[in-house]
Write a protein that holds these residues in place. Structure first.
Motif, PDB file in Angstrom:
ATOM      1  N   GLY A  55     -54.747  76.901  10.998  1.00 34.61           N
ATOM      2  CA  GLY A  55     -53.775  77.903  10.587  1.00 34.61           C
ATOM      3  C   GLY A  55     -52.354  77.393  10.672  1.00 34.61           C
ATOM      4  N   ALA A  56     -52.054  76.641  11.734  1.00 31.68           N
ATOM      5  CA  ALA A  56     -50.711  76.076  11.893  1.00 31.68           C
ATOM      6  C   ALA A  56     -50.397  75.087  10.771  1.00 31.68           C
ATOM      7  N   ARG A  57     -51.399  74.306  10.387  1.00 29.69           N
ATOM      8  CA  ARG A  57     -51.188  73.366   9.281  1.00 29.69           C
ATOM      9  C   ARG A  57     -50.956  74.099   7.970  1.00 29.69           C
ATOM     10  N   ALA A  58     -51.719  75.178   7.752  1.00 26.77           N
ATOM     11  CA  ALA A  58     -51.552  75.956   6.524  1.00 26.77           C
ATOM     12  C   ALA A  58     -50.176  76.613   6.458  1.00 26.77           C
ATOM     13  N   SER A  59     -49.619  76.956   7.620  1.00 26.00           N
ATOM     14  CA  SER A  59     -48.307  77.600   7.626  1.00 26.00           C
ATOM     15  C   SER A  59     -47.223  76.664   7.098  1.00 26.00           C
ATOM     16  N   ARG A  60     -47.405  75.359   7.290  1.00 24.28           N
ATOM     17  CA  ARG A  60     -46.393  74.407   6.815  1.00 24.28           C
ATOM     18  C   ARG A  60     -46.274  74.451   5.299  1.00 24.28           C
ATOM     19  N   ARG A  61     -47.401  74.648   4.626  1.00 23.00           N
ATOM     20  CA  ARG A  61     -47.359  74.712   3.165  1.00 23.00           C
ATOM     21  C   ARG A  61     -46.578  75.938   2.693  1.00 23.00           C
ATOM     22  N   ILE A  62     -46.704  77.034   3.438  1.00 23.45           N
ATOM     23  CA  ILE A  62     -45.957  78.243   3.085  1.00 23.45           C
ATOM     24  C   ILE A  62     -44.463  78.024   3.286  1.00 23.45           C
ATOM     25  N   TRP A  63     -44.104  77.372   4.387  1.00 23.15           N
ATOM     26  CA  TRP A  63     -42.700  77.084   4.636  1.00 23.15           C
ATOM     27  C   TRP A  63     -42.099  76.197   3.536  1.00 23.15           C
ATOM     28  N   ARG A  64     -42.920  75.280   2.986  1.00 21.48           N
ATOM     29  CA  ARG A  64     -42.407  74.344   1.983  1.00 21.48           C
ATOM     30  C   ARG A  64     -42.456  74.900   0.563  1.00 21.48           C
ATOM     31  N   ASP A  65     -43.076  76.057   0.370  1.00 18.38           N
ATOM     32  CA  ASP A  65     -43.281  76.617  -0.958  1.00 18.38           C
ATOM     33  C   ASP A  65     -41.956  77.171  -1.506  1.00 18.38           C
ATOM     34  N   ARG A  66     -41.375  76.458  -2.465  1.00 21.67           N
ATOM     35  CA  ARG A  66     -40.095  76.883  -3.026  1.00 21.67           C
ATOM     36  C   ARG A  66     -40.233  78.033  -4.008  1.00 21.67           C
ATOM     37  N   THR A  67     -41.458  78.358  -4.384  1.00 19.41           N
ATOM     38  CA  THR A  67     -41.673  79.485  -5.313  1.00 19.41           C
ATOM     39  C   THR A  67     -41.853  80.809  -4.574  1.00 19.41           C
ATOM     40  N   TRP A  68     -41.905  80.768  -3.227  1.00 23.46           N
ATOM     41  CA  TRP A  68     -42.169  81.988  -2.459  1.00 23.46           C
ATOM     42  C   TRP A  68     -41.050  83.000  -2.654  1.00 23.46           C
ATOM     43  N   ARG A  69     -41.437  84.231  -2.855  1.00 25.55           N
ATOM     44  CA  ARG A  69     -40.495  85.340  -2.935  1.00 25.55           C
ATOM     45  C   ARG A  69     -41.062  86.526  -2.166  1.00 25.55           C
ATOM     46  N   PRO A  70     -40.227  87.386  -1.615  1.00 28.50           N
ATOM     47  CA  PRO A  70     -40.739  88.603  -0.965  1.00 28.50           C
ATOM     48  C   PRO A  70     -41.318  89.543  -2.003  1.00 28.50           C
ATOM     49  N   MET A  71     -42.009  90.579  -1.537  1.00 28.39           N
ATOM     50  CA  MET A  71     -42.551  91.580  -2.449  1.00 28.39           C
ATOM     51  C   MET A  71     -41.402  92.263  -3.186  1.00 28.39           C
ATOM     52  N   ASP A  72     -41.599  92.512  -4.459  1.00 29.15           N
ATOM     53  CA  ASP A  72     -40.545  93.045  -5.324  1.00 29.15           C
ATOM     54  C   ASP A  72     -40.622  94.574  -5.362  1.00 29.15           C
TER      55      ASP A  72
END
Length: 326
Positions: free
Chosen positions: A300-317
């Motif tokens: 889970g900790a490793r998977a969280s790094r991918r979320i942190w690096r995801d430049r396409t991430w946006r909050p719910m609209d």
């Protein structure tokens, strides 16, 4: 935002998310028939259950007036997060002004909506208290420590004010009552969490715009027994491999929301993440008497790094939230 309706039953939709727990679901729906103030709608979100849940929902529809129970069966299991997202969307599409979110393993106390009524005249995000499966008060008393980014327990004997309310910035989907206007301000619950941290983060997000409260009145009782250790300042329940993976992975989603609002303390949040990892190892040892499961936390900790690096991430609209009925 529009005025809060005085009547607790005024367009209030109960949203229940269920997955392969038809017996608990039947008991919950049966408890809803005993409410002294009936709900306007009950939306059951079935996360693609493979048991007899569809039959239970079909039978339960006859326990209520026509149109009250709404069956929303999903094609895949989207987790609690996806279920609460879809259930909230459905409730607002139907015209709900209030949405009461809950899991399938609780029962509603008959006078619950009457107990909510005074708080609904003042607040827009409300939690009532719960009994545990054995009838004792369920221990869920938490407030985000902003520096660490983790909810820490506090004692209600010291926290409830003279009117019986405690202001917080965290929450739980096992009983969160939220006004539709707040949903339209912050967006729907984020389905990307799948399970865990979603409710705490959603209440935190709401708390950036309005007061989030606990009230000193019981409205629910948990029915599912879990392994549990009482540590005095808090209780620890057992956890599944799925929970362990997501409790670490979803730290990144919490952090992204904090950063979006300029409230991420990176050093403190990193420390809070380490403390979360340590707490889950402690849970494994003390509650489940094993270290088997540490690998779930690491993944889970490793998977969280991918979320942190995801430049396409946006909050719910918020623009994706159904508008008020005309």
């Amino acid at each position: 935002m529009s005025d809060v309706p005085a009547s607790p039953a005024a367009r209030l939709a109960i949203v229940i998310v269920t997955y392969n727990r038809s017996t608990y679901l039947a008991d919950l729906l049966r408890s809803a028939t005993a409410l002294t103030v009936p709900p306007w709608r009950i939306v059951v979100v079935d996360n693609a259950s493979t048991d007899d849940t569809p039959d239970v929902v079909a039978e339960a529809a006859g326990w209520f007036p026509d149109g009250v129970l709404v069956d929303r069966r999903l094609d895949t299991n989207t987790g609690g997060s996806g279920g609460f997202c879809e259930g909230t969307r459905t409730a607002l599409e139907l015209g709900a002004e209030w949405v009461w979110l809950m899991d399938d393993d609780v029962e509603i106390l008959p006078e619950a909506l009457e107990r909510f009524a005074p708080a609904m005249e003042r607040f827009r995000v409300i939690h009532g208290r719960r009994y545990d499966f054995d009838g004792s008060p369920f221990y869920w008393q938490a407030k985000f420590n902003q520096f660490l980014g983790v909810p820490l327990p506090y004692g209600f004997r010291r926290t409830f004010d003279d009117e019986g309310y405690a202001i917080t910035n965290s929450g739980t989907f096992e009983g969160m009552l939220i006004h539709a206007d707040v949903v339209r301000t912050i967006g729907l619950p984020d389905p990307r969490f799948f399970i865990t941290w979603d409710d705490a983060a959603y209440a935190w997000l709401a708390a950036q715009h309005t007061d989030v409260v606990y009230m000193d009145a019981f409205v629910l009782q948990r029915k599912r027994e879990q392994q549990q250790v009482n540590l005095g300042v808090r209780h620890l329940n057992d956890g599944s491999p799925l929970f362990r993976f997501h409790v670490m992975r979803n730290r990144a989603y919490v952090g992204r929301y904090f950063a979006e609002h300029g409230q991420l303390h990176r050093v403190g949040f990193a420390l809070g993440t380490l403390l979360t990892f340590a707490k889950e190892v402690f849970r494994l040892v003390v509650v489940q008497h094993t270290l088997h499961g540490v690998g779930d936390l690491v993944r889970g900790a490793r998977a969280s790094r991918r979320i942190w690096r995801d430049r396409t991430w946006r909050p719910m609209d918020p623009a994706e939230v159904p508008p008020p009925p005309h």
